[in-house]
Design an enzyme around this catalytic site. Structure first.
Site, PDB file in Angstrom:
ATOM      1  N   HIS A 128      20.650  16.631 -10.914  1.00  0.00           N
ATOM      2  CA  HIS A 128      20.448  17.990 -11.401  1.00  0.00           C
ATOM      3  C   HIS A 128      19.710  18.806 -10.341  1.00  0.00           C
ATOM      4  O   HIS A 128      20.312  19.583  -9.612  1.00  0.00           O
ATOM      5  CB  HIS A 128      19.683  17.955 -12.740  1.00  0.00           C
ATOM      6  CG  HIS A 128      19.432  19.317 -13.325  1.00  0.00           C
ATOM      7  ND1 HIS A 128      18.269  19.632 -13.995  1.00  0.00           N
ATOM      8  CD2 HIS A 128      20.187  20.423 -13.344  1.00  0.00           C
ATOM      9  CE1 HIS A 128      18.338  20.884 -14.395  1.00  0.00           C
ATOM     10  NE2 HIS A 128      19.493  21.381 -14.017  1.00  0.00           N
ATOM     11  N   CYS A 147      12.014  15.818 -15.534  1.00  0.00           N
ATOM     12  CA  CYS A 147      12.012  17.266 -15.288  1.00  0.00           C
ATOM     13  C   CYS A 147      12.791  18.025 -16.352  1.00  0.00           C
ATOM     14  O   CYS A 147      12.285  18.932 -16.990  1.00  0.00           O
ATOM     15  CB  CYS A 147      12.585  17.576 -13.914  1.00  0.00           C
ATOM     16  SG  CYS A 147      11.472  17.087 -12.593  1.00  0.00           S
ATOM     17  N   HIS A 148      14.078  17.652 -16.526  1.00  0.00           N
ATOM     18  CA  HIS A 148      14.887  18.411 -17.481  1.00  0.00           C
ATOM     19  C   HIS A 148      15.652  17.511 -18.438  1.00  0.00           C
ATOM     20  O   HIS A 148      16.659  17.910 -19.002  1.00  0.00           O
ATOM     21  CB  HIS A 148      15.835  19.358 -16.734  1.00  0.00           C
ATOM     22  CG  HIS A 148      15.115  20.238 -15.776  1.00  0.00           C
ATOM     23  ND1 HIS A 148      14.998  19.929 -14.435  1.00  0.00           N
ATOM     24  CD2 HIS A 148      14.420  21.383 -15.952  1.00  0.00           C
ATOM     25  CE1 HIS A 148      14.266  20.855 -13.827  1.00  0.00           C
ATOM     26  NE2 HIS A 148      13.912  21.743 -14.727  1.00  0.00           N
ATOM     27  N   GLY A 149      15.213  16.258 -18.583  1.00  0.00           N
ATOM     28  CA  GLY A 149      15.732  15.387 -19.628  1.00  0.00           C
ATOM     29  C   GLY A 149      17.117  14.813 -19.405  1.00  0.00           C
ATOM     30  O   GLY A 149      17.834  14.537 -20.367  1.00  0.00           O
ATOM     31  N   PRO A 162      21.358  17.850 -18.384  1.00  0.00           N
ATOM     32  CA  PRO A 162      21.980  18.874 -17.524  1.00  0.00           C
ATOM     33  C   PRO A 162      22.567  18.351 -16.214  1.00  0.00           C
ATOM     34  O   PRO A 162      23.325  19.072 -15.571  1.00  0.00           O
ATOM     35  CB  PRO A 162      20.822  19.827 -17.236  1.00  0.00           C
ATOM     36  CG  PRO A 162      19.590  18.992 -17.377  1.00  0.00           C
ATOM     37  CD  PRO A 162      19.888  17.930 -18.391  1.00  0.00           C
TER      38      PRO A 162
END
Lengths: 183, 428, 284
Positions: A128, A147-149, A162
């Site tokens: 990502h 950070c963003h799963g 993501p």
């Protein structure tokens, strides 16, 4: 400054052939512009990796250091690289999911070397935005990126979140049964 | 900036911008429609060449910083890293190192042109002073830049120059310690020089803008020294001056390229390829060529403090020049006596430069011993530099003030466009 | 007048530029012998066979005391280098380079135990130094420091000529010259012999005392290409090799320079024509 030189001679003056005059100005300007453009290349290329950086692009690693079920993170080209000695259960789980629907479909076999299914070597940066995922998080038994799963499975394939692509498998080769050359 | 603007915005966008920020108008008035004396010779192209030098130094300098390590332990190795491993690093570093010399060649020609044609006289005093400020900043920048590779010459050059300030009474020692950030030239000195070497060029660029502004307020001088009187005396800057400047720049670049590609180390010192060692000083410590005349003046005076004062005085003379020259005639073209003194001045500067490169006690004429005076043989470079220094100061402090009052000048033309006509019409 | 002035200015400029040279020529040493080098002149290139021989001299003789710490093994296979081969544009893949590197041992840290270890060098490594630090180097050489050779050819005013002259410049000390212990008289080595000279003070012999004993002699190195291994040959070859080590981009620089100069001359011609056209109808 010089590029206005052409315009100034547009009013016809006594005698000389206007097209020949214009040609000289255009040629001079084109030559100057071409030279300047060529000079820009060294100024840009100097920011690319220098020769000593390029020379360090490969590394060797001794696998005996990694026990079954363990993972070692090494630094390669300035970035983390996960070297994981997978358990039978992890391999089985990854193979079982080969036909599941995935964002970036790939079989587990395509991500390891033949006969060396326990050794998974993947880049340690989330596809990502480059954070380093931690092992043992998420519902697929693999990696979880804080950070963003994004969630990766035991084969390092992206399953949720993501990130668009699987964890990258670098170019590497087994020199002996216990030694790999990466890069 | 001078007179009224002739800029006519053509499109809607140009009109819109012109009403809010007339930057196109400024550019047009300054570099396109700006009236330029029609009789400018090639000596007038060095302003443009200097802008090119400044731009080249800024660009290559900013690039070098991307690879350079400002530390006493890493500086030398990082420069060699640039030379060996960075893509085109050798080209960029040689451009920067030789670019400094090119910059000084151009600035010396530019200054001597101003001196010869009286470009410092009213109403161009501020223009001249700003030029002197640029020159001072250039010297500071060049000196600090030479320290950065941290070779033997870098280090010991820095030692010698910073010790100059030690000559000041009472505060000298405190000032040198403050400059060094320690008890000797070391890592803190290198770091502050690096910081200032990066800052000063932008200050130069700022003063250059003021210099051009002042130029465009009073207009350019010209070889006759006579102010333009009518449109017949001038041509628009573009294309007339731009194409001429462009041609001159291109020829100058040939010289520049010749040094960069074929003799890149000719203007430097071999000792600077040896890493700095505070325990050993190179056998001959000499500054870069562009400082040699001032270095010779420094060494000409036997007293430390007086030597330093003489050196700074030599630069101060340049600042005072507009008020030292009393002549009513600008251009030396019409001052036959001044012209002779000028040529002597030029030769003196070169002689001082040679003296600065030699050991003070070396004989000028080989194998000739004359008599000793003040501890040195008369046939020595130290005595030659004393005589030359004397003339250097005399030129500014005696010749120019006195000559302007007593000399017989040639008739000055009426206007630029018709010099031949007016030469007969005006006597005295 | 202007023409005269410009001639004077040009002459003066040359004087100032030229002035740096003579003052720096080493104190009292003889002027270096002039050798004709293949890399001289605007089209000069390195002679690869010579570089290979020179490298062998460095490797078998000089490297016992002199480091080459700015040069990496991979540099040997770079364009213009002694072992460059068109088949291996990436010098890290060059088999000669790899083989040479493997013969050297470099210091490293064991990633597992943290112990200091020795391992065979790779093409990315730099040449290991013969001594651990300056003090060790001085201790083994009677107090003198053998200089690093990476930049030696640029760090001496007369460049490779100087290196050649020093290694071939050992002669018996003239009568009346007291040679100190551990010193060797060399006519091309910078120094001031006034205090060691007991002869006519007006005729102090040229040169100085160098701590290095004569390093080369005929037959000391066997050249693989069959070239006769004389003292002069070895000296020339190693000097050329050191010039390459100091300025590995010399060939690229000169070749680029030629193209740049041609371009600039053409550009100047075009701009001159343009200038003449613009000013055609203006008196000035």
């Amino acid at each position: 400054m010089a590029d206005t030189a052409v315009g100034a001679t547009t009013e016809p003056e006594h005698g000389s052939d206007p097209s020949r005059r214009d040609f000289i100005h255009i040629a001079a300007l084109a030559a100057a512009a071409g030279g300047a453009a060529t000079l820009v290349w060294p100024f840009i290329d100097q920011m690319n990796p220098s020769a000593d950086t390029r020379a360090l692009a490969s590394t060797e690693f001794d696998l005996t250091k990694v026990a079954e079920g363990q993972q070692v993170t090494i630094k390669w080209r300035g970035k983390p690289l996960f070297v994981r000695n997978r358990t039978k259960a992890e391999i089985a789980k990854a193979v079982a999911d080969d036909s599941a629907s995935m964002k970036d479909p790939a079989t587990d076999a395509s991500r390891v070397k033949p006969g060396k299914a326990n050794w998974l070597i993947v880049g340690g940066n989330c596809t990502h935005l480059g954070c380093v995922p931690t092992f043992g998080g998420g519902e697929y038994g693999g990696w979880f990126c804080p950070c963003h799963g994004s969630v990766y499975d035991t084969s390092g394939r992206i399953r949720k979140g993501p990130a668009p692509l699987n964890l990258v498998v670098p170019e590497y080769a087994f020199l002996t049964d216990t030694k790999v050359k990466i890069g | 900036m001078s007179g009224h603007s002739t800029y006519q915005p053509k499109t809607g966008i140009e009109r819109w911008l012109d009403a809010r920020l007339p930057i196109v108008r400024l550019g047009y008035d300054s570099f396109v429609d700006y009236p330029t004396p029609r009789n400018l010779n090639y000596w007038w192209t060095f302003g443009g060449i200097l802008s090119l030098c400044l731009a080249s130094q800024l660009i290559t300098g900013i690039i070098l910083v991307m690879h350079y390590t400002p530390s006493a332990s890493g500086a030398f190795a990082s420069v060699e890293h640039i030379m060996r491993d960075v893509n085109y690093g050798w080209l960029i570093r040689y451009m920067h190192a030789n670019g400094a010399s090119m910059f000084f060649i151009a600035v010396y020609i530019h200054m001597l042109r101003g001196l010869y044609y009286g470009s410092y006289k009213a109403p161009r005093e501020v223009l001249w002073l700003l030029g002197c400020v640029i020159y001072l900043l250039m010297m500071a920048t060049a000196f600090m830049g030479y320290v950065l590779p941290w070779g033997q010459m870098s280090f010991h050059g820095a030692v010698v120059i910073t010790n100059l300030f030690g000559a000041l009474p009472l505060v000298g020692e405190s000032i040198t310690t403050w400059l060094w950030g320690g008890f000797a030239v070391d890592n803190p000195t290198l770091n502050r020089f690096f910081s200032l070497h990066y800052l000063l060029p932008f200050m130069i660029a700022g003063v250059v803008i003021l210099h051009i502004w002042a130029l465009h307020v009073v207009g350019q001088n010209n070889p006759t020294g006579v102010d333009p009187k009518s449109k017949a005396d001038t041509v628009p800057f573009t294309p007339y001056a731009t194409v001429k400047d462009g041609f001159a720049m291109s020829v100058f670049l040939i010289l520049f390229a010749f040094f960069v590609f074929y003799m890149p180390n000719a203007l430097g010192h071999a000792d600077n390829y040896v890493e700095a060692n505070p325990l050993v000083t190179p056998a001959h410590i000499v500054p870069e060529w562009y400082f040699l005349p001032f270095y010779a003046i420094l060494r000409a005076v036997p007293d430390k403090l007086m030597g330093v004062l003489a050196m700074f005085g030599a630069i101060a003379c340049l600042f005072a020049l507009p008020w030292l020259d009393t002549s009513k005639v600008r251009s030396m073209r019409y001052r036959p006596t001044a012209k002779i003194y000028f040529v002597f001045f030029l030769v003196t500067c070169c002689v001082l430069g040679v003296c600065g490169a030699k050991l003070p006690d070396d004989p000028v004429i080989p194998n000739l011993t004359t008599f000793q005076l003040m501890g040195s043989d008369m046939n020595s470079f130290v005595w030659l530099s004393r005589v030359a220094s004397l003339y250097y100061f005399a030129f500014f402090l005696v010749v120019l003030p006195v000559l302007g009052l007593v000399e017989k000048t040639l008739p000055v033309p009426d206007s630029i466009a018709s010099p031949a006509l007016s030469a007969d019409a005006h006597k005295g | 007048m202007l023409r005269k002035l410009s001639a004077i200015a040009a002459a003066a400029g040359l004087l100032v530029v030229g002035a740096n040279g003579p003052a720096l020529a080493a104190g009292g040493a003889l002027k270096a012998k002039e050798v004709h080098w293949s890399f001289e002149g605007p089209f000069g290139t390195f002679d690869q066979a010579q570089l290979q021989r020179g490298f062998k001299v460095y490797r078998e003789v000089c490297s016992a005391c002199h480091s080459l710490k700015l040069v990496s093994f991979r540099n040997l296979g770079d364009k213009g280098g002694p072992f460059y081969n068109e088949k291996y544009p990436n010098s890290n893949d060059n088999p000669w380079v790899k083989a040479i590197a493997k013969d050297y041992e470099v210091n490293d840290i064991d990633g597992e135990t943290g112990d200091a270890i020795k391992r065979p060098a790779t093409s990315a490594d730099r040449f290991p130094s013969p001594f651990a630090n300056e003090a060790a180097a001085r201790a083994s050489n009677g107090g003198a420091l053998p200089p690093d050779m990476s930049l030696l050819a640029k760090a001496r005013e007369e460049g490779p000529d100087h290196i050649y002259s020093v290694v071939t410049g050992y002669v018996d000390a003239p009568k009346g010259l007291t040679v100190p212990t551990g010193g060797h008289y060399n006519q091309y080595f910078a120094g001031d012999l006034t205090s060691a000279w007991r002869g006519d003070p007006k005729h102090v012999p040229p040169g100085g005392f160098i701590a290095m004993a004569p390093p080369l002699k005929a037959g000391l190195v066997t050249f693989d290409d069959g070239v006769k291994s004389t003292l002069n040959q070895q000296a020339e070859d190693v000097s050329a090799f050191l010039m390459w080590a100091a300025e590995p981009k010399l060939e690229e620089r000169k070749q680029t320079g030629f193209a740049v100069l041609i371009y600039l001359v053409l550009l100047s011609g075009l701009l001159y024509a343009s200038y003449k056209t613009v000013w055609k109808n203006e008196s000035h």
